[in-house]
Motif scaffolding. Sequence first.
Motif, PDB file in Angstrom:
ATOM      1  N   UNK A  43      38.493  42.888  23.368  1.00  0.00           N
ATOM      2  CA  UNK A  43      37.254  43.500  23.860  1.00  0.00           C
ATOM      3  C   UNK A  43      37.560  45.437  24.402  1.00  0.00           C
ATOM      4  N   UNK A  44      39.102  45.269  24.071  1.00  0.00           N
ATOM      5  CA  UNK A  44      38.967  46.678  24.547  1.00  0.00           C
ATOM      6  C   UNK A  44      39.968  47.274  23.548  1.00  0.00           C
ATOM      7  N   UNK A  45      39.728  48.810  23.736  1.00  0.00           N
ATOM      8  CA  UNK A  45      40.734  49.483  22.498  1.00  0.00           C
ATOM      9  C   UNK A  45      40.181  50.408  21.812  1.00  0.00           C
ATOM     10  N   UNK A  46      38.833  50.637  21.878  1.00  0.00           N
ATOM     11  CA  UNK A  46      37.651  50.872  21.525  1.00  0.00           C
ATOM     12  C   UNK A  46      37.395  52.532  22.517  1.00  0.00           C
ATOM     13  N   UNK A  47      35.686  53.015  22.514  1.00  0.00           N
ATOM     14  CA  UNK A  47      35.319  54.319  22.811  1.00  0.00           C
ATOM     15  C   UNK A  47      33.812  53.488  23.067  1.00  0.00           C
ATOM     16  N   UNK A  48      33.815  52.446  23.310  1.00  0.00           N
ATOM     17  CA  UNK A  48      31.960  52.251  23.965  1.00  0.00           C
ATOM     18  C   UNK A  48      32.184  52.069  24.934  1.00  0.00           C
ATOM     19  N   UNK A  49      31.147  51.997  25.035  1.00  0.00           N
ATOM     20  CA  UNK A  49      30.393  51.687  26.913  1.00  0.00           C
ATOM     21  C   UNK A  49      29.499  50.924  27.337  1.00  0.00           C
ATOM     22  N   UNK A  50      29.431  51.055  28.783  1.00  0.00           N
ATOM     23  CA  UNK A  50      27.648  50.262  28.757  1.00  0.00           C
ATOM     24  C   UNK A  50      28.684  48.571  28.980  1.00  0.00           C
ATOM     25  N   UNK A  51      27.206  47.652  28.451  1.00  0.00           N
ATOM     26  CA  UNK A  51      27.673  46.459  27.869  1.00  0.00           C
ATOM     27  C   UNK A  51      28.640  46.219  26.989  1.00  0.00           C
ATOM     28  N   UNK A  52      28.907  46.628  25.965  1.00  0.00           N
ATOM     29  CA  UNK A  52      29.851  47.152  25.112  1.00  0.00           C
ATOM     30  C   UNK A  52      31.060  47.798  24.985  1.00  0.00           C
ATOM     31  N   UNK A  53      31.564  48.218  26.335  1.00  0.00           N
ATOM     32  CA  UNK A  53      32.618  47.997  27.034  1.00  0.00           C
ATOM     33  C   UNK A  53      33.501  46.931  27.446  1.00  0.00           C
TER      34      UNK A  53
ATOM     35  N   UNK B 291      35.722  52.211  26.955  1.00  0.00           N
ATOM     36  CA  UNK B 291      36.866  51.746  25.545  1.00  0.00           C
ATOM     37  C   UNK B 291      36.644  50.001  25.315  1.00  0.00           C
ATOM     38  N   UNK B 292      35.671  49.877  25.027  1.00  0.00           N
ATOM     39  CA  UNK B 292      35.382  48.439  24.276  1.00  0.00           C
ATOM     40  C   UNK B 292      34.980  48.888  22.864  1.00  0.00           C
ATOM     41  N   UNK B 293      35.830  47.594  22.560  1.00  0.00           N
ATOM     42  CA  UNK B 293      35.903  47.364  21.060  1.00  0.00           C
ATOM     43  C   UNK B 293      34.845  46.889  20.349  1.00  0.00           C
TER      44      UNK B 293
ATOM     45  N   UNK C 189      25.856  51.999  20.552  1.00  0.00           N
ATOM     46  CA  UNK C 189      25.356  53.956  19.601  1.00  0.00           C
ATOM     47  C   UNK C 189      26.261  53.667  18.127  1.00  0.00           C
ATOM     48  N   UNK C 190      25.484  54.263  17.217  1.00  0.00           N
ATOM     49  CA  UNK C 190      26.413  54.089  16.315  1.00  0.00           C
ATOM     50  C   UNK C 190      27.306  54.585  15.625  1.00  0.00           C
ATOM     51  N   UNK C 191      27.872  55.913  16.285  1.00  0.00           N
ATOM     52  CA  UNK C 191      29.007  56.716  16.416  1.00  0.00           C
ATOM     53  C   UNK C 191      30.185  56.020  17.073  1.00  0.00           C
ATOM     54  N   UNK C 192      29.635  55.072  17.426  1.00  0.00           N
ATOM     55  CA  UNK C 192      30.790  54.557  18.582  1.00  0.00           C
ATOM     56  C   UNK C 192      31.187  53.380  17.997  1.00  0.00           C
ATOM     57  N   UNK C 193      30.516  52.930  17.649  1.00  0.00           N
ATOM     58  CA  UNK C 193      30.643  51.658  16.537  1.00  0.00           C
ATOM     59  C   UNK C 193      31.456  52.238  15.158  1.00  0.00           C
ATOM     60  N   UNK C 194      30.959  53.503  14.520  1.00  0.00           N
ATOM     61  CA  UNK C 194      31.915  53.360  13.685  1.00  0.00           C
ATOM     62  C   UNK C 194      33.501  54.063  14.135  1.00  0.00           C
TER      63      UNK C 194
ATOM     64  N   UNK D 206      28.062  36.347  23.290  1.00  0.00           N
ATOM     65  CA  UNK D 206      27.041  36.108  23.702  1.00  0.00           C
ATOM     66  C   UNK D 206      25.823  34.934  24.643  1.00  0.00           C
ATOM     67  N   UNK D 207      26.477  33.860  24.777  1.00  0.00           N
ATOM     68  CA  UNK D 207      26.368  32.788  25.373  1.00  0.00           C
ATOM     69  C   UNK D 207      25.539  33.882  27.399  1.00  0.00           C
ATOM     70  N   UNK D 208      26.948  34.339  27.284  1.00  0.00           N
ATOM     71  CA  UNK D 208      26.966  35.010  28.747  1.00  0.00           C
ATOM     72  C   UNK D 208      25.979  36.479  28.933  1.00  0.00           C
ATOM     73  N   UNK D 209      26.797  37.078  27.713  1.00  0.00           N
ATOM     74  CA  UNK D 209      25.940  38.291  27.710  1.00  0.00           C
ATOM     75  C   UNK D 209      25.161  38.853  27.367  1.00  0.00           C
ATOM     76  N   UNK D 210      24.663  37.631  26.640  1.00  0.00           N
ATOM     77  CA  UNK D 210      23.026  38.257  25.536  1.00  0.00           C
ATOM     78  C   UNK D 210      23.353  39.264  25.077  1.00  0.00           C
ATOM     79  N   UNK D 211      22.610  39.460  24.479  1.00  0.00           N
ATOM     80  CA  UNK D 211      21.903  40.202  22.847  1.00  0.00           C
ATOM     81  C   UNK D 211      22.242  41.694  22.758  1.00  0.00           C
ATOM     82  N   UNK D 212      23.563  42.009  23.650  1.00  0.00           N
ATOM     83  CA  UNK D 212      24.191  43.487  23.839  1.00  0.00           C
ATOM     84  C   UNK D 212      25.183  42.390  24.094  1.00  0.00           C
ATOM     85  N   UNK D 213      26.196  42.031  23.274  1.00  0.00           N
ATOM     86  CA  UNK D 213      26.804  41.822  23.803  1.00  0.00           C
ATOM     87  C   UNK D 213      27.984  42.374  22.742  1.00  0.00           C
TER      88      UNK D 213
END
Length: 267
Positions: A30-40, A46-48, A57-62, A245-252
Amino acid sequence: MSQFKSELESVKPEWKGGAPKHVKAFFTCRTGGVSSGPWGGPEGIMGLNLAFHTGDVRSCVAMNRRILSGCLPSEPKWLTQVHGTEILHADDVADAPQADASWTTTPGVVAVVMTADCLPVLIADREGRIVAAVHAGWRSLADGIIQKTVAKLRDELRGEGDFAVWLGPRIGRDEFEVGGDVLEAMKAHLPQAEKAFRAANQPGKYFADLALLARQALEASGIPAESIADCGLSTFGDPARFFSFRRDGEKSGRHAALIWIEPQNHP
């Protein structure tokens, strides 16, 4: 279960019968990236998350994908997964076509599927001649994607192939509650499917074991139990390490399961 840390925390397969020659593979955490919020990560930073379609955020995913690519011999061959049974030659993949599995015989080409509760299945010929990544959600599993993939790999090897298989992190058998329609869909293609279901507390509901269903499909394809390794990890049950997805919903967020044949000149 062994782990490795280069730039990322990941789960590596422990292949049964020894690792296939020249084959590398891992599943991102789950970790090692730059995403935040539910994607962190668990602390919201630091979500991946590796998927563009989850609202991140698309730039974070990129950036997350660039971080991941730095651990690989080439850019992964991303797919747009639709819970179907389309299997593509990873060498020809561009612009994320719709499919739920890909394969390659080319060293350095990285086959990948994304998951957030569905079962990732990585397959490799023990001689390192061919590899595949499969996204085995219940629909594609019920429709035979695993059997179809194994048949494709055998066809490419002209009927040969001693395959090793790894079942990656997915929703656990005590957490994946489904309706009777899922049971019936599985029974249509897997005669022993009922063994992978047990009654839940609600009438007409069951808990399904995706890993056992995958094992049945693999064994039906001629891959023996002693060649199938299962990490046993639950995405739903381990929020510190995994999206669900089952635990966190659409923003997993989404993980990646990746496999490739190591180029001979790779350090």
